[in-house]
Design a protein around this motif. Structure first.
Motif, PDB file in Angstrom:
ATOM      1  N   GLU A 231      -0.674  69.476  29.572  1.00 32.06           N
ATOM      2  CA  GLU A 231      -1.258  70.439  30.511  1.00 32.06           C
ATOM      3  C   GLU A 231      -2.778  70.437  30.365  1.00 32.06           C
ATOM      4  O   GLU A 231      -3.304  70.670  29.275  1.00 32.06           O
ATOM      5  CB  GLU A 231      -0.713  71.836  30.242  1.00 32.06           C
ATOM      6  CG  GLU A 231      -1.270  72.921  31.163  1.00 32.06           C
ATOM      7  CD  GLU A 231      -0.763  74.301  30.808  1.00 32.06           C
ATOM      8  OE1 GLU A 231      -1.441  75.290  31.171  1.00 32.06           O
ATOM      9  OE2 GLU A 231       0.298  74.396  30.155  1.00 32.06           O
ATOM     10  N   LEU A 261      -2.945  70.734  26.455  1.00 30.86           N
ATOM     11  CA  LEU A 261      -1.936  71.542  25.786  1.00 30.86           C
ATOM     12  C   LEU A 261      -0.576  70.859  25.833  1.00 30.86           C
ATOM     13  O   LEU A 261      -0.137  70.391  26.886  1.00 30.86           O
ATOM     14  CB  LEU A 261      -1.836  72.916  26.459  1.00 30.86           C
ATOM     15  CG  LEU A 261      -0.676  73.824  26.033  1.00 30.86           C
ATOM     16  CD1 LEU A 261      -0.778  74.184  24.557  1.00 30.86           C
ATOM     17  CD2 LEU A 261      -0.644  75.075  26.906  1.00 30.86           C
ATOM     18  N   TYR A 263       3.520  70.695  23.452  1.00 27.83           N
ATOM     19  CA  TYR A 263       4.447  71.460  22.616  1.00 27.83           C
ATOM     20  C   TYR A 263       5.285  70.521  21.749  1.00 27.83           C
ATOM     21  O   TYR A 263       5.568  69.379  22.130  1.00 27.83           O
ATOM     22  CB  TYR A 263       5.391  72.304  23.483  1.00 27.83           C
ATOM     23  CG  TYR A 263       4.688  73.373  24.286  1.00 27.83           C
ATOM     24  CD1 TYR A 263       4.516  74.657  23.767  1.00 27.83           C
ATOM     25  CD2 TYR A 263       4.183  73.096  25.552  1.00 27.83           C
ATOM     26  CE1 TYR A 263       3.866  75.644  24.501  1.00 27.83           C
ATOM     27  CE2 TYR A 263       3.524  74.076  26.291  1.00 27.83           C
ATOM     28  CZ  TYR A 263       3.365  75.340  25.758  1.00 27.83           C
ATOM     29  OH  TYR A 263       2.705  76.303  26.486  1.00 27.83           O
ATOM     30  N   LYS A 306       9.320  76.156  20.094  1.00 26.56           N
ATOM     31  CA  LYS A 306       8.411  75.075  20.471  1.00 26.56           C
ATOM     32  C   LYS A 306       6.995  75.518  20.104  1.00 26.56           C
ATOM     33  O   LYS A 306       6.509  76.528  20.606  1.00 26.56           O
ATOM     34  CB  LYS A 306       8.504  74.803  21.970  1.00 26.56           C
ATOM     35  CG  LYS A 306       9.824  74.194  22.418  1.00 26.56           C
ATOM     36  CD  LYS A 306       9.799  73.895  23.917  1.00 26.56           C
ATOM     37  CE  LYS A 306      11.102  73.244  24.354  1.00 26.56           C
ATOM     38  NZ  LYS A 306      11.097  72.952  25.821  1.00 26.56           N
ATOM     39  N   HIS A 307       6.356  74.794  19.207  1.00 27.98           N
ATOM     40  CA  HIS A 307       5.029  75.163  18.736  1.00 27.98           C
ATOM     41  C   HIS A 307       3.955  74.423  19.535  1.00 27.98           C
ATOM     42  O   HIS A 307       4.097  73.237  19.845  1.00 27.98           O
ATOM     43  CB  HIS A 307       4.891  74.847  17.248  1.00 27.98           C
ATOM     44  CG  HIS A 307       5.885  75.577  16.397  1.00 27.98           C
ATOM     45  ND1 HIS A 307       5.731  76.905  16.060  1.00 27.98           N
ATOM     46  CD2 HIS A 307       7.064  75.180  15.847  1.00 27.98           C
ATOM     47  CE1 HIS A 307       6.760  77.293  15.323  1.00 27.98           C
ATOM     48  NE2 HIS A 307       7.582  76.267  15.181  1.00 27.98           N
ATOM     49  N   ARG A 308       2.892  75.127  19.843  1.00 27.62           N
ATOM     50  CA  ARG A 308       1.821  74.550  20.661  1.00 27.62           C
ATOM     51  C   ARG A 308       0.952  73.590  19.859  1.00 27.62           C
ATOM     52  O   ARG A 308       0.739  73.774  18.666  1.00 27.62           O
ATOM     53  CB  ARG A 308       0.950  75.647  21.255  1.00 27.62           C
ATOM     54  CG  ARG A 308       1.668  76.566  22.229  1.00 27.62           C
ATOM     55  CD  ARG A 308       0.711  77.516  22.913  1.00 27.62           C
ATOM     56  NE  ARG A 308       0.001  78.347  21.954  1.00 27.62           N
ATOM     57  CZ  ARG A 308      -0.965  79.205  22.272  1.00 27.62           C
ATOM     58  NH1 ARG A 308      -1.351  79.317  23.539  1.00 27.62           N
ATOM     59  NH2 ARG A 308      -1.552  79.932  21.353  1.00 27.62           N
ATOM     60  N   PHE A 310      -2.899  71.381  20.632  1.00 29.77           N
ATOM     61  CA  PHE A 310      -4.005  71.169  21.553  1.00 29.77           C
ATOM     62  C   PHE A 310      -4.705  69.869  21.183  1.00 29.77           C
ATOM     63  O   PHE A 310      -5.068  69.657  20.018  1.00 29.77           O
ATOM     64  CB  PHE A 310      -5.012  72.323  21.471  1.00 29.77           C
ATOM     65  CG  PHE A 310      -4.425  73.668  21.817  1.00 29.77           C
ATOM     66  CD1 PHE A 310      -4.471  74.146  23.115  1.00 29.77           C
ATOM     67  CD2 PHE A 310      -3.822  74.444  20.836  1.00 29.77           C
ATOM     68  CE1 PHE A 310      -3.926  75.383  23.429  1.00 29.77           C
ATOM     69  CE2 PHE A 310      -3.279  75.682  21.140  1.00 29.77           C
ATOM     70  CZ  PHE A 310      -3.331  76.158  22.443  1.00 29.77           C
TER      71      PHE A 310
END
Length: 641
Positions: A231, A261, A263, A306-308, A310
């Protein structure tokens, strides 16, 4: 501590020596030198000064507030950030000015270049010397109840350098070890040796030391990533600078780099759970950062989430991507398998694997609020050695420690800030009153007076104080003085304009409200009815015309109006509670069942077990609302004082 041979590393003695070339060290050296003391910055390698050892970003929730306060006190870090920022992405924009999180991604090479130029060329009274500090040179007390006085440092090769005060900013290098898989290497970061001598010195003097851990993620090659599967998070169209001296970014928003971004997924969790049992870094009973945990810690605690992550660029001409949120310590091949299980990273290549670091820190309860130690006169500590995490917390401490070391060497009063004045005051009070058992990170929730301690008014709160203590230069103070006069004049004139609401309906085009005879000032109209300063200036040109089209002033005035009532209520609430702070909390109180309080606060209270409301008020993150909740439980106890 006092060997017989003395070899001068310099022809002169210094009023202040700063040990360490990281963010705390640079700020300490700059503050000390600029406030009048002859200062020496001692670093293991000159080439590492200005090195961003972990993530390529500054700021965030609470951290951005610290950066604005550093700048208000004429620190160097925020200005260097603005010279090298390649993306501005403020957080919490919709939540109001009080909790706005200023944040930017930084070009590593540019930051290092500009920081070194500032340190090496632009600060008077500052020398930089390469050398590893092995010990402190101490003068023993003459009275039985006295404490030692620092007289300088002793280098690894036996040479002495003399000074009136010493600031230690060794970061994560005290008895540090790097962990990756089951391999342990003595180092503070890849390529840099750990410091063992000072740990021995602190232990011998009687300091209580603890052990903490942190980590860093693998670095990825940008050309091996399919960014289309992530994203896109574009830069802010209207960037907010870190420094009050800067109004526009050096790199236009359309030329800034985006963030991406993504996940984690069940495959990531499966791989982590498969290999985590063999991780020595995780198995060690050493606390890591609660709010910037490793991937292992996140999956162990929340396996099904679900962990982000970046993806952040490390520089304009860099082909390296920093995957924020993916700190890990597995073997190289396992790290690669984990990263390649994420959509878009199926073909990614790792240029440097992630790793963990374990290091010593000094219990900060052994510090005064000036950051001078209680056990050695003239010794100051700043940064991760005090149990904090992050560039921003370190730089803020460095500035205060360096300034106070300079002031002490000149036999002047030291600067201390309380919780109502600054986030820096909150930071220092939390550390010195309660200590920490995990890397301390600043958040807006820690500040009781956060409605007043905003990024937009940090200069109005602190620049005059910095000037009074000799750390703010003439250029900054001249700009600040003009702003302050304009702000105070505008607010005074807004307060002087008063009308009933029916009259305001007649004065302001298109303004309608329910019939009421209530009288409001123009200042109150800004927030209560969302009236713009420019609109008021058009209606009252003689009083307010001089302030039209000044977006910065309008934002400041509007923010102050927005929180004025709440801030007064908070002060009144705290005043009313002063007598009730003596109320005792029952030993049997089960904090886990007080659902009106957030989970983190409940965990902290259960850990510290405060005996009364006053003690509870010192627990990090405990707000006035939490204290009121606790007071209800205290009043149910058999003893109420």
């Amino acid at each position: 501590m006092n060997p017989s041979k003395t070899l001068a590393a310099s022809k002169k003695a210094f009023q202040c020596i700063v040990v360490g070339g990281g963010h705390a060290g640079c700020e300490a050296a700059a503050a000390s030198a600029r406030s009048g003391a002859s200062t020496l910055l001692l670093t293991h390698k000159r080439s590492t000064i200005g090195e961003m050892s972990c993530n390529p970003s500054f700021g965030g929730i609470g951290k951005g507030h610290l950066l604005r306060e550093i700048d208000a006190l004429d620190g160097i870090c925020p200005r260097i950030c603005d010279k090298s920022a390649i993306t501005y992405q403020a957080l919490n924009r919709g939540a109001g000015p009080a909790v706005l999180g200023l944040r930017a991604q930084i070009d590593r090479k540019l930051y290092k270049k500009f920081m070194q130029k500032e340190i090496f060329e632009e600060i008077p009274n500052l020398d930089v010397y390469e050398g590893a500090v092995e010990d402190l040179y101490l003068e023993q007390p003459t009275s039985p109840n006295g404490i030692p006085k620092v007289k300088g440092v002793i280098l690894a090769d036996g040479r002495h350098i003399y000074s009136d005060c010493v600031v230690i900013t060794t970061g994560t290098f005290l008895s540090a070890e790097i962990y990756k898989g089951n391999v342990t290497t003595p180092a503070g970061r890849i390529g840099d040796a750990a410091s063992y001598g000072l740990s021995k010195t602190f232990s011998n003097v009687g300091f209580r030391l603890g052990r903490l851990r942190t980590g860093t993620p693998p670095r990825l090659i940008a050309d091996s990533i399919d960014f289309s599967k992530f994203e896109l998070m574009p830069p802010d169209e209207k960037p907010i600078m870190f420094s009050f001296l800067n109004k526009e970014p050096w790199l236009a928003p359309e030329k800034q780099y985006p963030t991406y971004l993504g996940y984690t997924n069940p495959t990531v969790a499966e791989l982590v759970m498969k290999y985590v049992k063999g991780s020595k870094h995780v198995a060690e009973e050493i606390n890591g950062p609660r709010y910037c945990p490793s991937l292992e810690a996140k999956v162990l605690r929340f396996e099904n989430l679900k962990h982000r992550l970046f993806l952040e660029h490390e520089g304009l001409d860099s082909n390296i991507i920093y995957p924020q949120g993916m700190s890990m310590t597995f073997d190289d091949e396992i790290q690669l398998a984990i990263m390649r299980s994420i959509p878009g990273l199926e073909k990614c290549e790792i240029v440097q694997a992630g790793y963990g670091v374990h290091y010593d820190f000094v219990n900060p309860q052994q510090l005064k609020t000036s950051l001078e130690t209680k056990l050695i006169n003239g010794l100051f500590l700043a940064g991760q050695i005090n149990g904090t995490t992050g560039y921003e917390e370190a730089a803020a401490q460095g500035l205060l420690a360096g300034l106070n070391a300079s002031l002490k060497s000149q036999q002047k009063d030291l600067l201390t800030l309380d919780r109502s004045q600054a986030y820096l005051g909150v930071l220092i009070d939390d550390l010195t009153s309660l200590g920490t058992n995990e890397p301390y990170r600043m958040f807006t929730s820690r500040a009781e007076f956060r409605l007043h301690l905003r990024p937009d008014n940090a200069d109005l709160r602190l620049t005059q104080i910095g000037r009074d203590f000799g750390v703010v230069n003439n250029h900054r103070f001249g700009i600040f003085s003009e702003l302050r006069e304009k702000y105070e004049t505008c607010k005074k004139r807004l307060d002087a304009i008063k009308f009933s609401l029916p009259k305001w309906c007649q004065i302001l085009d298109g303004f309608q409200t329910k019939a009421s005879s209530k009288t409001l000032t123009a200042f109150e109209m800004l927030s209560r009815h969302n009236i713009a300063l420019n609109e008021l200036a058009k209606k009252f040109p003689s009083e307010l015309g001089a302030f039209s089209d000044d977006d910065d002033l309008a934002y400041r005035i509007s923010s102050e109006s927005r929180y004025a009532i709440e801030h007064r209520r908070l002060i009144k609430k705290v005043d009313e509670m002063r007598e009730e702070l003596k109320a005792k909390l029952p030993d049997s109180l089960d904090y886990s069942k007080i659902t009106e309080i957030n989970l983190e606060c409940r965990e902290k209270l259960a850990n510290y077990r405060p005996q009364n409301i006053a003690a509870a008020s010192r627990v990090p993150g405990v707000t006035p609302d939490v204290l009121i909740t606790l007071l209800r439980y205290a009043k149910r106890a058999p003893v109420f004082i």
